[in-house]
Write a protein that holds these residues in place. Structure first.
Motif, PDB file in Angstrom:
ATOM      1  N   GLY A 237       0.321  -1.049  -0.072  1.00 26.52           N
ATOM      2  CA  GLY A 237       0.064   0.176  -0.053  1.00 26.52           C
ATOM      3  C   GLY A 237       1.310   1.815  -0.051  1.00 26.52           C
ATOM      4  N   GLY A 238       2.068   0.890  -0.494  1.00 23.55           N
ATOM      5  CA  GLY A 238       2.641   2.255  -0.584  1.00 23.55           C
ATOM      6  C   GLY A 238       2.539   3.769  -0.930  1.00 23.55           C
ATOM      7  N   LYS A 239       2.012   3.655  -2.431  1.00 23.15           N
ATOM      8  CA  LYS A 239       0.880   5.265  -2.536  1.00 23.15           C
ATOM      9  C   LYS A 239      -0.058   5.628  -1.539  1.00 23.15           C
ATOM     10  N   PRO A 240      -1.122   5.051  -0.834  1.00 23.56           N
ATOM     11  CA  PRO A 240      -1.673   5.201  -0.337  1.00 23.56           C
ATOM     12  C   PRO A 240      -0.897   5.659   1.549  1.00 23.56           C
ATOM     13  N   ILE A 241      -0.358   5.109   1.735  1.00 23.07           N
ATOM     14  CA  ILE A 241       0.897   5.068   2.348  1.00 23.07           C
ATOM     15  C   ILE A 241       0.727   6.845   2.868  1.00 23.07           C
ATOM     16  N   ASP A 242       1.847   7.606   1.104  1.00 25.97           N
ATOM     17  CA  ASP A 242       2.667   8.365   1.394  1.00 25.97           C
ATOM     18  C   ASP A 242       1.354   9.210   1.603  1.00 25.97           C
ATOM     19  N   ARG A 243       0.098   8.909   0.462  1.00 26.98           N
ATOM     20  CA  ARG A 243      -0.858   9.763   0.762  1.00 26.98           C
ATOM     21  C   ARG A 243      -0.880  10.057   1.671  1.00 26.98           C
TER      22      ARG A 243
ATOM     23  N   VAL B 281       0.916   3.547   8.767  1.00 24.50           N
ATOM     24  CA  VAL B 281       0.965   2.100   7.966  1.00 24.50           C
ATOM     25  C   VAL B 281       0.378   1.198   8.278  1.00 24.50           C
ATOM     26  N   ALA B 282      -0.346   0.846   9.966  1.00 24.00           N
ATOM     27  CA  ALA B 282      -1.146  -0.723   9.830  1.00 24.00           C
ATOM     28  C   ALA B 282      -2.133   0.257   9.574  1.00 24.00           C
ATOM     29  N   LYS B 283      -2.609   1.555  10.048  1.00 27.57           N
ATOM     30  CA  LYS B 283      -3.626   2.181   9.873  1.00 27.57           C
ATOM     31  C   LYS B 283      -4.486   2.051   8.334  1.00 27.57           C
ATOM     32  N   VAL B 284      -3.768   2.263   7.448  1.00 29.36           N
ATOM     33  CA  VAL B 284      -3.762   2.364   5.810  1.00 29.36           C
ATOM     34  C   VAL B 284      -4.056   1.007   5.612  1.00 29.36           C
ATOM     35  N   LEU B 285      -3.082   0.050   6.240  1.00 33.55           N
ATOM     36  CA  LEU B 285      -3.184  -1.409   5.332  1.00 33.55           C
ATOM     37  C   LEU B 285      -4.211  -1.827   5.424  1.00 33.55           C
ATOM     38  N   ARG B 286      -4.290  -2.041   7.401  1.00 32.93           N
ATOM     39  CA  ARG B 286      -5.356  -2.891   8.050  1.00 32.93           C
ATOM     40  C   ARG B 286      -6.712  -2.534   7.670  1.00 32.93           C
ATOM     41  N   GLU B 287      -7.817  -1.071   7.916  1.00 33.31           N
ATOM     42  CA  GLU B 287      -8.445  -0.318   7.687  1.00 33.31           C
ATOM     43  C   GLU B 287      -8.879  -0.078   7.013  1.00 33.31           C
ATOM     44  N   ASP B 288      -7.552   1.016   5.694  1.00 30.99           N
ATOM     45  CA  ASP B 288      -7.945   1.050   4.751  1.00 30.99           C
ATOM     46  C   ASP B 288      -8.405  -0.013   3.378  1.00 30.99           C
ATOM     47  N   ILE B 289      -7.012  -0.928   3.197  1.00 35.23           N
ATOM     48  CA  ILE B 289      -7.052  -1.119   1.690  1.00 35.23           C
ATOM     49  C   ILE B 289      -7.236  -2.698   2.220  1.00 35.23           C
ATOM     50  N   ASN B 290      -7.324  -3.365   3.492  1.00 40.56           N
ATOM     51  CA  ASN B 290      -8.001  -4.876   3.322  1.00 40.56           C
ATOM     52  C   ASN B 290      -8.920  -5.255   3.655  1.00 40.56           C
ATOM     53  N   ASP B 291      -9.207  -4.092   4.762  1.00 39.47           N
ATOM     54  CA  ASP B 291     -11.164  -4.087   4.160  1.00 39.47           C
ATOM     55  C   ASP B 291     -11.823  -3.971   3.206  1.00 39.47           C
ATOM     56  N   SER B 292     -11.094  -3.075   2.374  1.00 37.58           N
ATOM     57  CA  SER B 292     -11.473  -2.595   1.459  1.00 37.58           C
ATOM     58  C   SER B 292     -11.223  -4.351   0.270  1.00 37.58           C
ATOM     59  N   ILE B 293     -10.787  -4.455  -0.072  1.00 33.08           N
ATOM     60  CA  ILE B 293     -10.355  -5.607  -0.776  1.00 33.08           C
ATOM     61  C   ILE B 293     -11.898  -6.608  -0.494  1.00 33.08           C
ATOM     62  N   VAL B 294     -11.772  -7.365   0.843  1.00 36.51           N
ATOM     63  CA  VAL B 294     -12.363  -8.531   1.641  1.00 36.51           C
ATOM     64  C   VAL B 294     -13.395  -7.684   0.657  1.00 36.51           C
ATOM     65  N   ARG B 295     -14.373  -7.161   1.204  1.00 35.33           N
ATOM     66  CA  ARG B 295     -15.676  -6.111   0.836  1.00 35.33           C
ATOM     67  C   ARG B 295     -15.766  -6.290   0.063  1.00 35.33           C
ATOM     68  N   GLN B 296     -14.987  -6.188  -1.538  1.00 36.30           N
ATOM     69  CA  GLN B 296     -15.202  -5.741  -2.948  1.00 36.30           C
ATOM     70  C   GLN B 296     -15.235  -7.589  -3.337  1.00 36.30           C
ATOM     71  N   MET B 297     -14.558  -7.957  -2.539  1.00 34.22           N
ATOM     72  CA  MET B 297     -14.062  -9.758  -2.747  1.00 34.22           C
ATOM     73  C   MET B 297     -15.330 -10.289  -2.526  1.00 34.22           C
ATOM     74  N   ARG B 298     -15.914  -9.584  -1.899  1.00 31.68           N
ATOM     75  CA  ARG B 298     -17.604 -10.068  -1.389  1.00 31.68           C
ATOM     76  C   ARG B 298     -18.312 -10.072  -2.285  1.00 31.68           C
ATOM     77  N   GLU B 299     -18.437  -8.504  -2.580  1.00 29.72           N
ATOM     78  CA  GLU B 299     -19.909  -7.781  -3.661  1.00 29.72           C
ATOM     79  C   GLU B 299     -19.254  -8.562  -4.398  1.00 29.72           C
ATOM     80  N   LEU B 300     -18.682  -9.379  -5.385  1.00 27.50           N
ATOM     81  CA  LEU B 300     -18.701  -9.756  -6.722  1.00 27.50           C
ATOM     82  C   LEU B 300     -18.769 -11.629  -6.734  1.00 27.50           C
ATOM     83  N   GLY B 301     -18.952 -12.266  -5.136  1.00 29.99           N
ATOM     84  CA  GLY B 301     -19.667 -13.081  -5.607  1.00 29.99           C
ATOM     85  C   GLY B 301     -18.855 -13.999  -4.716  1.00 29.99           C
ATOM     86  N   GLY B 302     -17.204 -13.597  -3.941  1.00 27.24           N
ATOM     87  CA  GLY B 302     -16.212 -14.530  -3.735  1.00 27.24           C
ATOM     88  C   GLY B 302     -16.312 -14.343  -1.993  1.00 27.24           C
ATOM     89  N   ARG B 303     -15.913 -15.518  -1.339  1.00 27.30           N
ATOM     90  CA  ARG B 303     -15.125 -15.873  -0.155  1.00 27.30           C
ATOM     91  C   ARG B 303     -14.134 -15.477   0.052  1.00 27.30           C
TER      92      ARG B 303
END
Length: 291
Positions: free
Chosen positions: A64-70, A96-118
């Protein structure tokens, strides 16, 4: 009708690869533009879900380099690099911990679930899978250089990861590790993914990048090198053709190959469905790195 037949032929071409990798773990490292551009991210996540649907067992590790930079800029914190690595003091680590866990990781998991994945996040408490120790690099004079709360992975809860992949879930891991005291360490995403692949003895490690692969001329995509062994790679490093951020990616590939990973690939994460093209076609689209 010809288009329909061609589509069927593509599926038949993929069948052999599906049989070869079915029930095998495949580790995918996500970062850069593949994560920043919504269309590229969506096609990557769709590809990962396809892998799971046809019986492969994908594991996703992200940076998450670019989001962390921002986030650092927004907090008026300067970004300090030491030997090409982000120096991580306590204030930087919190971001770093907040961006990676709360912003990026949670978003990726949510999007995968919205696409029908587990999918499932593995990054806290009983679902933390990466553990490490502080990393100290040698400086130009041979002295050890302190990087702050920067680490390297020295232990992985492979049983935890495998329990999810065996159940058909896709583990999503940020490049964070716990140290011996339960504190966070900031880990390079390429080396974290390689450590996971090596521990799992994965069938493949695939690094999604912002280039078509390894190029002899970075300005000319036609100079893509489709396959490299270690000796050839070392020569290209010495010549400066492989340089900067590509060096740790290549080194990460060598590390996990020595640990028992069968194949490693550096591919363009910006290209739609590049994962599927690399895994399920004879020619592939990136650079395969082998010993």
């Amino acid at each position: 009708m010809d288009d329909a037949i061609r589509k069927a032929e593509i599926l038949i071409e993929a069948l052999g690869y599906i049989h070869a990798f079915r029930h095998r773990q495949v580790v995918i490292k996500l970062g850069g533009s593949a994560m920043e551009e919504p269309a590229a991210l969506r096609s990557t996540l769709q590809s990962i879900l396809f892998l799971a649907a046809v019986g492969l067992r994908p594991v996703l590790v992200h940076g998450g380099g670019k989001p962390i930079d921002r986030a650092m800029t927004a907090a008026n914190l300067p970004t300090k690099k030491v030997l090409g690595r982000r120096y991580t003091d306590e204030a930087t680590l919190a971001i770093v911990a907040k961006v990676l866990r709360e912003d990026i990781n949670d978003s990726i998991v949510r999007q995968m679930r919205e696409l029908g994945g587990r999918a499932v996040s593995l990054h806290t408490g009983s679902t933390q899978a990466l553990f490490g120790e502080r990393l100290k690099l040698k400086g130009p004079d041979g002295e050890l250089v302190d990087l702050g709360n920067v680490g390297e992975v020295n232990k992985i809860d492979g049983d935890l990861i495998s329990s999810f992949t065996d159940a058909g879930l896709i583990p999503v891991l940020p490049c964070l590790a716990y140290d011996a005291h339960g504190n966070w360490l900031n880990v390079n995403a390429d080396t974290a993914a390689a450590a996971v692949a090596g521990f799992l003895k994965a069938a493949k490690l695939i690094l999604l990048t912002d280039t078509p692969g390894i190029l002899r001329d970075r300005q000319d995509p036609k100079t893509l090198i489709s396959s490299l062994n270690e000796a050839e790679s070392r020569k290209l490093i010495a010549e400066g053709i492989i340089d900067s951020g590509m060096i740790p990616k290549v080194e990460a590939c060598f590390d996990c190959l020595r640990s028992g990973v069968e194949q490693t690939h550096v591919i363009d994460g910006r290209l739609r469905y590049s994962l599927l093209l690399e895994i399920f076609t004879k020619s592939g689209i990136g650079t395969e790195i082998r010993l």
